[in-house]
Scaffold this active site. Sequence first.
Site, PDB file in Angstrom:
ATOM      1  N   SER A  46      -5.050   2.968   8.547  1.00 17.96           N
ATOM      2  CA  SER A  46      -5.461   2.079   9.627  1.00 17.96           C
ATOM      3  C   SER A  46      -5.927   0.761   9.029  1.00 17.96           C
ATOM      4  O   SER A  46      -5.279   0.210   8.133  1.00 17.96           O
ATOM      5  CB  SER A  46      -6.561   2.738  10.458  1.00 17.96           C
ATOM      6  N   SER A  47      -7.050   0.251   9.473  1.00 21.41           N
ATOM      7  CA  SER A  47      -7.558  -1.041   9.007  1.00 21.41           C
ATOM      8  C   SER A  47      -8.984  -1.209   9.498  1.00 21.41           C
ATOM      9  O   SER A  47      -9.379  -0.633  10.524  1.00 21.41           O
ATOM     10  CB  SER A  47      -6.686  -2.173   9.565  1.00 21.41           C
ATOM     11  N   TYR A  58      -2.721  -6.339  16.889  1.00 23.34           N
ATOM     12  CA  TYR A  58      -2.983  -5.547  15.687  1.00 23.34           C
ATOM     13  C   TYR A  58      -4.253  -4.712  15.856  1.00 23.34           C
ATOM     14  O   TYR A  58      -4.268  -3.513  15.549  1.00 23.34           O
ATOM     15  CB  TYR A  58      -3.112  -6.481  14.494  1.00 23.34           C
ATOM     16  N   ILE A  96       0.836  -1.207   0.000  1.00 24.44           N
ATOM     17  CA  ILE A  96       0.000   0.000   0.000  1.00 24.44           C
ATOM     18  C   ILE A  96       0.866   1.251   0.000  1.00 24.44           C
ATOM     19  O   ILE A  96       0.571   2.228  -0.694  1.00 24.44           O
ATOM     20  CB  ILE A  96      -0.957  -0.017   1.206  1.00 24.44           C
ATOM     21  N   THR A 149      -1.635  -7.431  -0.970  1.00 21.82           N
ATOM     22  CA  THR A 149      -0.260  -7.095  -0.617  1.00 21.82           C
ATOM     23  C   THR A 149       0.394  -8.334  -0.041  1.00 21.82           C
ATOM     24  O   THR A 149      -0.265  -9.352   0.181  1.00 21.82           O
ATOM     25  CB  THR A 149      -0.215  -5.976   0.439  1.00 21.82           C
ATOM     26  N   LYS A 168      -4.284  -0.555  15.820  1.00 24.48           N
ATOM     27  CA  LYS A 168      -5.055   0.250  14.878  1.00 24.48           C
ATOM     28  C   LYS A 168      -6.098   1.105  15.595  1.00 24.48           C
ATOM     29  O   LYS A 168      -6.345   2.255  15.205  1.00 24.48           O
ATOM     30  CB  LYS A 168      -5.707  -0.652  13.839  1.00 24.48           C
TER      31      LYS A 168
END
Length: 254
Positions: free
Chosen positions: A144-145, A158, A19, A193, A162
Amino acid sequence: MADELQGRVALVTGGGRGIGAAISTELALSGASVVLTYRRDREAAEALADKLAGEGATALAVEAHVDDPASSERAVATAVEQFGGLDTVVSNAGVASRGNAVADTTVDELSWVLQVHAIGPHQLVRAALPHLRRADRSDVVFVSSIAAHTFHAYGAPYNMGKAAVEALAHTLAQEERRHGVHVNIVAPGLTDTDMGRRLVRATRSVEDIRELDEGSPFGRVCAPEDIARVVRFLVGPEGAYVNDQRIVVDGGTF
């Protein structure tokens, strides 16, 4: 090459792969001078910078570790020294957690992931703020996610990282608006990715992420370029009145 970002100077962390590489490319080909940082893959980062230079864009690959505040300070200083200022920061660098349950997650893993996803970005922006405040228009975008709102099992470090960086973003947006700094969040879903491919191998026993195209929104898995175009919108003229927003890029899955 478009020129809508002509005169802008951008720092993109983790900007040599995935990304981050798509974001570096999008901003550079839109006219910005881009400092793209890398941690280990120097070859990929420098190859991207060379490729962009060959297309008439301006990009510089710089080694910087987001978990090291001194390293972030040097990256900011390099952008200012090379290009005369800094008005755009894209905090993109990240790592995956190991897929363990909370009961099996060590404090070392938790500390490392939080350092990369939350504490490091905090210190990066802290170093950049004096320069961002001086610019006529400046932007910070945190990548972010959807993990910050889906909170899937076996991903506590994780998810926590985030969620924490999004809290930072919303706070920063309120604090820095008076200085003309725009702060926004882009939250991707599953993206094609290296990290995304590892994730689907580990969680879905899928060797080729493209196998998921048919069941994905619009017939394909999200591409890094989808994220990059949203970032370009936010930092470009169209985003001049956008602040403190969280844009989810997952095709409407969650």
